[in-house]
Design a protein around this motif. Structure first.
Motif, PDB file in Angstrom:
ATOM      1  N   ALA A   5      41.548  50.142  56.356  1.00  0.00           N
ATOM      2  CA  ALA A   5      42.812  50.826  56.476  1.00  0.00           C
ATOM      3  C   ALA A   5      42.774  51.708  57.501  1.00  0.00           C
ATOM      4  N   ALA A   6      43.980  51.910  58.112  1.00  0.00           N
ATOM      5  CA  ALA A   6      44.289  52.809  58.882  1.00  0.00           C
ATOM      6  C   ALA A   6      44.330  54.301  58.260  1.00  0.00           C
ATOM      7  N   LEU A   7      43.652  55.364  58.982  1.00  0.00           N
ATOM      8  CA  LEU A   7      43.916  56.710  58.460  1.00  0.00           C
ATOM      9  C   LEU A   7      44.711  57.477  59.216  1.00  0.00           C
ATOM     10  N   PRO A   8      45.590  58.461  58.740  1.00  0.00           N
ATOM     11  CA  PRO A   8      46.401  59.209  59.634  1.00  0.00           C
ATOM     12  C   PRO A   8      45.793  59.723  60.744  1.00  0.00           C
ATOM     13  N   VAL A   9      46.617  60.154  61.691  1.00  0.00           N
ATOM     14  CA  VAL A   9      45.931  60.481  63.100  1.00  0.00           C
ATOM     15  C   VAL A   9      45.219  61.818  63.028  1.00  0.00           C
ATOM     16  N   PHE A  10      45.573  62.649  61.988  1.00  0.00           N
ATOM     17  CA  PHE A  10      44.636  63.841  62.211  1.00  0.00           C
ATOM     18  C   PHE A  10      43.491  63.628  61.267  1.00  0.00           C
ATOM     19  N   LEU A  11      43.518  62.685  60.582  1.00  0.00           N
ATOM     20  CA  LEU A  11      42.147  62.355  59.830  1.00  0.00           C
ATOM     21  C   LEU A  11      41.245  61.425  60.563  1.00  0.00           C
ATOM     22  N   SER A  12      41.920  60.592  61.590  1.00  0.00           N
ATOM     23  CA  SER A  12      41.039  59.719  62.582  1.00  0.00           C
ATOM     24  C   SER A  12      40.170  60.674  63.378  1.00  0.00           C
ATOM     25  N   THR A  13      41.034  61.770  63.602  1.00  0.00           N
ATOM     26  CA  THR A  13      40.342  62.637  64.889  1.00  0.00           C
ATOM     27  C   THR A  13      39.245  63.499  64.014  1.00  0.00           C
ATOM     28  N   TYR A  14      39.656  63.799  62.889  1.00  0.00           N
ATOM     29  CA  TYR A  14      38.474  64.641  62.099  1.00  0.00           C
ATOM     30  C   TYR A  14      37.333  63.773  61.773  1.00  0.00           C
ATOM     31  N   ILE A  15      37.384  62.657  61.561  1.00  0.00           N
ATOM     32  CA  ILE A  15      35.961  61.836  61.269  1.00  0.00           C
ATOM     33  C   ILE A  15      35.362  61.478  62.691  1.00  0.00           C
ATOM     34  N   ARG A  16      35.926  61.947  63.962  1.00  0.00           N
ATOM     35  CA  ARG A  16      35.174  61.745  65.106  1.00  0.00           C
ATOM     36  C   ARG A  16      34.257  63.036  65.498  1.00  0.00           C
ATOM     37  N   ARG A  17      34.281  63.898  64.732  1.00  0.00           N
ATOM     38  CA  ARG A  17      33.596  65.041  64.887  1.00  0.00           C
ATOM     39  C   ARG A  17      31.882  64.740  64.884  1.00  0.00           C
ATOM     40  N   PHE A  18      31.575  65.268  65.870  1.00  0.00           N
ATOM     41  CA  PHE A  18      29.651  65.142  65.514  1.00  0.00           C
ATOM     42  C   PHE A  18      29.282  65.901  64.566  1.00  0.00           C
ATOM     43  N   GLY A  19      28.327  65.465  63.802  1.00  0.00           N
ATOM     44  CA  GLY A  19      27.714  66.229  62.809  1.00  0.00           C
ATOM     45  C   GLY A  19      28.572  65.907  61.367  1.00  0.00           C
ATOM     46  N   LEU A  20      29.488  65.279  61.310  1.00  0.00           N
ATOM     47  CA  LEU A  20      30.181  64.921  60.030  1.00  0.00           C
ATOM     48  C   LEU A  20      29.481  63.621  59.443  1.00  0.00           C
ATOM     49  N   SER A  21      29.274  63.955  58.284  1.00  0.00           N
ATOM     50  CA  SER A  21      28.453  62.990  57.392  1.00  0.00           C
ATOM     51  C   SER A  21      29.538  62.378  56.299  1.00  0.00           C
ATOM     52  N   PHE A  22      29.660  60.896  56.362  1.00  0.00           N
ATOM     53  CA  PHE A  22      30.559  60.304  55.379  1.00  0.00           C
ATOM     54  C   PHE A  22      30.010  60.728  54.091  1.00  0.00           C
ATOM     55  N   THR A  23      28.902  60.370  53.607  1.00  0.00           N
ATOM     56  CA  THR A  23      28.139  60.425  52.560  1.00  0.00           C
ATOM     57  C   THR A  23      28.428  62.042  51.989  1.00  0.00           C
ATOM     58  N   GLY A  24      27.868  62.962  53.065  1.00  0.00           N
ATOM     59  CA  GLY A  24      27.991  64.294  52.686  1.00  0.00           C
ATOM     60  C   GLY A  24      29.402  64.978  52.110  1.00  0.00           C
ATOM     61  N   TYR A  25      30.466  64.323  52.915  1.00  0.00           N
ATOM     62  CA  TYR A  25      31.839  64.532  52.443  1.00  0.00           C
ATOM     63  C   TYR A  25      32.020  64.018  51.168  1.00  0.00           C
ATOM     64  N   LEU A  26      31.589  62.836  50.748  1.00  0.00           N
ATOM     65  CA  LEU A  26      31.847  62.358  49.298  1.00  0.00           C
ATOM     66  C   LEU A  26      31.075  63.481  48.462  1.00  0.00           C
ATOM     67  N   ARG A  27      29.898  63.782  48.592  1.00  0.00           N
ATOM     68  CA  ARG A  27      29.024  64.821  48.058  1.00  0.00           C
ATOM     69  C   ARG A  27      29.710  66.296  47.576  1.00  0.00           C
ATOM     70  N   HIS A  28      30.140  66.591  48.747  1.00  0.00           N
ATOM     71  CA  HIS A  28      30.684  68.238  48.772  1.00  0.00           C
ATOM     72  C   HIS A  28      32.221  68.254  48.462  1.00  0.00           C
ATOM     73  N   GLU A  29      33.147  67.270  48.663  1.00  0.00           N
ATOM     74  CA  GLU A  29      34.457  67.354  48.671  1.00  0.00           C
ATOM     75  C   GLU A  29      34.660  67.144  47.114  1.00  0.00           C
ATOM     76  N   LYS A  30      35.205  68.403  46.438  1.00  0.00           N
ATOM     77  CA  LYS A  30      35.374  68.451  44.957  1.00  0.00           C
ATOM     78  C   LYS A  30      36.454  67.401  44.608  1.00  0.00           C
ATOM     79  N   ASP A  31      37.792  67.140  45.279  1.00  0.00           N
ATOM     80  CA  ASP A  31      38.801  66.498  44.889  1.00  0.00           C
ATOM     81  C   ASP A  31      38.632  65.151  45.416  1.00  0.00           C
ATOM     82  N   SER A  32      38.439  64.334  44.448  1.00  0.00           N
ATOM     83  CA  SER A  32      38.184  63.049  44.672  1.00  0.00           C
ATOM     84  C   SER A  32      39.361  62.087  44.943  1.00  0.00           C
TER      85      SER A  32
END
Length: 223
Positions: free
Chosen positions: A168-195
């Motif tokens: 699925a397509a993400l909103p543009v601001f999230l699509s830009t956010y996930i292109r940041r170097f150093g961002l871990s998808f698994t790390g986001y799942l573990r540390h973002e409290k709001d599922s």
């Protein structure tokens, strides 16, 4: 019997989200199995090596030595899943090599399951490349990927006849956010409290897609 999957993420067109899919898959396999080995075959930045340097090696298929080195690693049934981020510039050469050495049959002889994940686009180059793969690759291991952020409409009819994965397509601001170097998808799942956040749910859905793909493809491949 030990079986090793090799995922080849590819496209004949640039800017279709191929490296994003390779990142997601690599992180999913690392989370699930505790190990994964990814190969970066790209000329232009950003590439998989920039995002996941700890688990990624560069590879080259433009000369005989590079091809031999890569194939030797890919047909090794060591239980470590492999992910290839295959740049569009190397698409033709890679699959020409696969045809010449009958890579799929060779892999199967070694209890390795190659899974071709073709990230589609709506241009003639993509259509021709997909048709070539349909002729060369067994249907059970050819997966068409529809990245809805890039391709908003429907894919070519022939692409929808085989196995299809949609992201699925993400909103543009999230699509830009996930292109940041150093961002871990698994790390986001573990540390973002709001599922319930959109990104949290998107990552979880993507991981579920990969889990279901693995369960559906590998049991069909008997050795």
């Amino acid at each position: 019997m030990l079986v090793t999957p090799v995922y080849i993420i590819c496209s004949a067109s640039p800017q279709v989200g191929k490296t994003l899919i390779a990142r997601l898959l690599s992180e999913f396999l690392l989370l699930k199995n505790g190990t994964v080995l990814s190969f970066d075959i790209n000329l232009k930045e950003p590439s998989l090596l920039d995002y996941l340097p700890a688990i990624t090696e560069t590879a080259d298929v433009m000369d005989t030595y590079g091809k031999m080195q890569l194939v030797d690693r890919l047909i090794l049934n060591d239980g470590v899943a492999k992910v290839i981020d295959l740049g569009f510039h190397a698409f033709d050469e890679f699959f020409k090599m696969c045809g010449e050495i009958d890579f799929v049959s060779e892999a199967i002889l070694h209890n390795v399951v190659p899974i071709i994940m073709f990230v589609a686009d709506l241009d003639r180059v993509s259509a021709r490349a997909h048709e070539m793969l349909r002729r060369q690759v067994p249907p059970r291991i050819l997966i068409t990927v529809h990245n809805e952020f890039v391709v908003r409409g429907e894919l070519f009819e022939t692409m929808g006849r085989g196995r299809l994965l949609r992201f699925a397509a993400l909103p543009v601001f999230l699509s830009t956010y996930i292109r940041r170097f150093g961002l871990s998808f698994t790390g986001y799942l573990r540390h973002e409290k709001d599922s319930s956040t959109e990104l949290h749910q998107w990552i979880r859905r993507s991981y579920t897609v990969f889990r279901d793909l693995e369960l559906s493809v590998i049991p069909q491949c008997s050795f």
